[in-house]
Every structure is written in structure tokens, then in C-alpha cells.
Design an enzyme around this catalytic site. Structure first.
Site, mmCIF file in Angstrom:
data_model
loop_
_atom_site.group_PDB
_atom_site.id
_atom_site.type_symbol
_atom_site.label_atom_id
_atom_site.label_comp_id
_atom_site.label_asym_id
_atom_site.label_seq_id
_atom_site.Cartn_x
_atom_site.Cartn_y
_atom_site.Cartn_z
ATOM 1 N N GLY A 47 3.431 -0.654 6.494
ATOM 2 C CA GLY A 47 2.092 -0.946 6.003
ATOM 3 C C GLY A 47 2.100 -1.056 4.493
ATOM 4 C CD GLN A 52 0.989 1.215 -0.751
ATOM 5 O OE1 GLN A 52 0.617 0.766 0.315
ATOM 6 N NE2 GLN A 52 2.117 1.889 -0.885
ATOM 7 C CB CYS A 102 3.807 6.422 0.534
ATOM 8 S SG CYS A 102 2.640 5.298 -0.253
ATOM 9 C CG LEU A 103 6.577 0.758 1.089
ATOM 10 C CD1 LEU A 103 6.152 -0.689 1.320
ATOM 11 C CD2 LEU A 103 8.084 0.910 1.234
ATOM 12 C CG HIS A 144 -0.178 6.088 4.931
ATOM 13 N ND1 HIS A 144 0.663 7.127 4.586
ATOM 14 C CD2 HIS A 144 -0.003 5.133 3.959
ATOM 15 C CE1 HIS A 144 1.297 6.812 3.459
ATOM 16 N NE2 HIS A 144 0.922 5.610 3.059
ATOM 17 C CD GLU A 145 -0.650 1.351 4.699
ATOM 18 O OE1 GLU A 145 -0.990 1.070 3.535
ATOM 19 O OE2 GLU A 145 0.461 1.826 4.972
ATOM 20 C CG HIS A 148 -2.575 3.488 0.151
ATOM 21 N ND1 HIS A 148 -2.050 4.091 -0.974
ATOM 22 C CD2 HIS A 148 -1.586 3.507 1.072
ATOM 23 C CE1 HIS A 148 -0.798 4.449 -0.742
ATOM 24 N NE2 HIS A 148 -0.483 4.116 0.506
#
Ligand code: NI
Length: 182
Positions: A47, A52, A102-103, A144-145, A148
Site C-alpha cells: 500500500g 507518502q 511502512c515504506l 494503515h493507509e 496516513h
């Protein structure tokens, strides 16, 4: 298409609330979504949310691959999907504990409590309404997304800090434990 630079934890864009997308079909939104999908694939993520990639808009891309499935009803594979201006609500009070990374926080992972079942809605770039119920990993990645978009990173949700660390160390510790039990 282009790979986008991923913002890392500490950059203010990651802790600010994102703004609604005025026109989900606009050419610049379509381009952003295409670039985000390419960036997610390149980074090996499941994701990626617009903040991000330094864009404070309420949209994210995600997918659920078969090896992630928990076996719960509602936890099903999802092809690469964009969700614009999403809404999310929990179904019931059941929680699950999820390993997350997480990226924007490379190298780390932690166990985070999430709702087991959710319902989410949004639109895609063609104005199609998306409304789904999700459980297990599918529910986890969407929560999670979605976080953000509200400036929330998963470490802010960690309860048990003994299960927060560098992926490499955690894996080593797991292997050592398994070795001891064998
Ligand atoms: Ni993330």
C-alpha cells in the site's frame, strides 16, 4: 510514468491531515495514481498513501496478495486498487494484532492493534463507487493507509514496545526462538 520519492518519518507531510480530492478524474490525479502504483510495486509495498509521496491529498493505492490472507471471511485478494476520498468504519468491537511495516519507516516493524472487520467506501478515477467489507490483512492494510491520510503513522498505535524493532533483529530473534524450541 515515474517513480516518486517516498517521504520518510520526520517529514511534516506525514503527520498532517490530507485534503479531499476535488476532482478524482482530473488528469493530474490519474497521473499521480499511475505513478503511485509504479512506486508501490518498485518498493515492494502492499500500500502507498499520497502523503507518502509528498502529496497531501486523501487517496491511497493498495493490493492484497494471496500469501497475505488470513482465511477469514472478507479477507480476500484485492487487485491493485485506488481509493479516493475514502471513508472507513469498524464493524463490531473485535480487534486483531498485526505485524506492520511502512515504506516511510524503512527497516522497522511492529505489532499494532487494528479492527478485525471494517467497511470502507471511496471512488476511483472513473467515478466508480467502491464499497467493501474487509477482514484480516485486507482490513489491516486499509486501516494503515487510511491512517496516513490523517497524519497517523503505525508507531503511534504501538501498545507493546517489546514487539517494535528492526525487521532484521526481530527475524533473528524469531529464528533463535524457533531453534531453541526445535
Ligand atoms: Ni505506511
Amino acid at each position: 510514468m515515474a517513480l516518486l520519492k517516498i517521504a520518510r518519518m520526520g517529514h511534516p507531510v506525514l503527520t498532517e491531515a490530507a485534503r479531499p480530492v476535488a476532482d478524482p478524474g482530473a488528469p493530474e490525479i490519474r497521473r499521480l495514481v499511475a505513478d503511485m502504483l509504479e512506486t508501490m510495486d518498485d518498493a515492494g509495498g502492499t500500500g502507498l498513501a499520497a502523503p507518502q509521496v509528498h502529496v497531501g491529498l486523501r487517496l491511497f493505492v493498495f493490493m492484497v496478495q494471496p500469501h497475505r490472507l488470513s482465511g477469514l471471511e472478507g479477507d480476500e485478494t484485492v487487485p491493485r486498487t485506488v481509493l479516493i476520498n475514502p471513508e472507513l468504519e469498524a464493524i463490531g468491537d473485535d480487534m486483531q494484532l498485526c505485524w506492520e511495516g511502512c515504506l516511510s519507516i524503512p527497516g522497522l516493524r511492529a505489532v499494532v492493534p487494528r479492527h478485525l472487520r471494517i467497511r470502507y467506501r471511496g471512488v476511483d478515477c472513473d467515478g466508480n463507487r467502491i464499497e467493501r467489507e474487509a477482514a484480516g490483512f485486507h482490513a489491516d492494510v486499509v486501516q494503515h493507509e487510511f491512517d496516513h491520510l490523517n497524519g497517523i503513522l503505525y508507531p503511534m498505535r504501538v501498545v507493546d514496545f517489546t514487539r517494535f524493532g528492526f525487521s532484521e533483529e526481530l527475524t533473528r530473534a524469531e529464528q533463535a526462538r524457533e531453534g531453541a524450541e526445535a
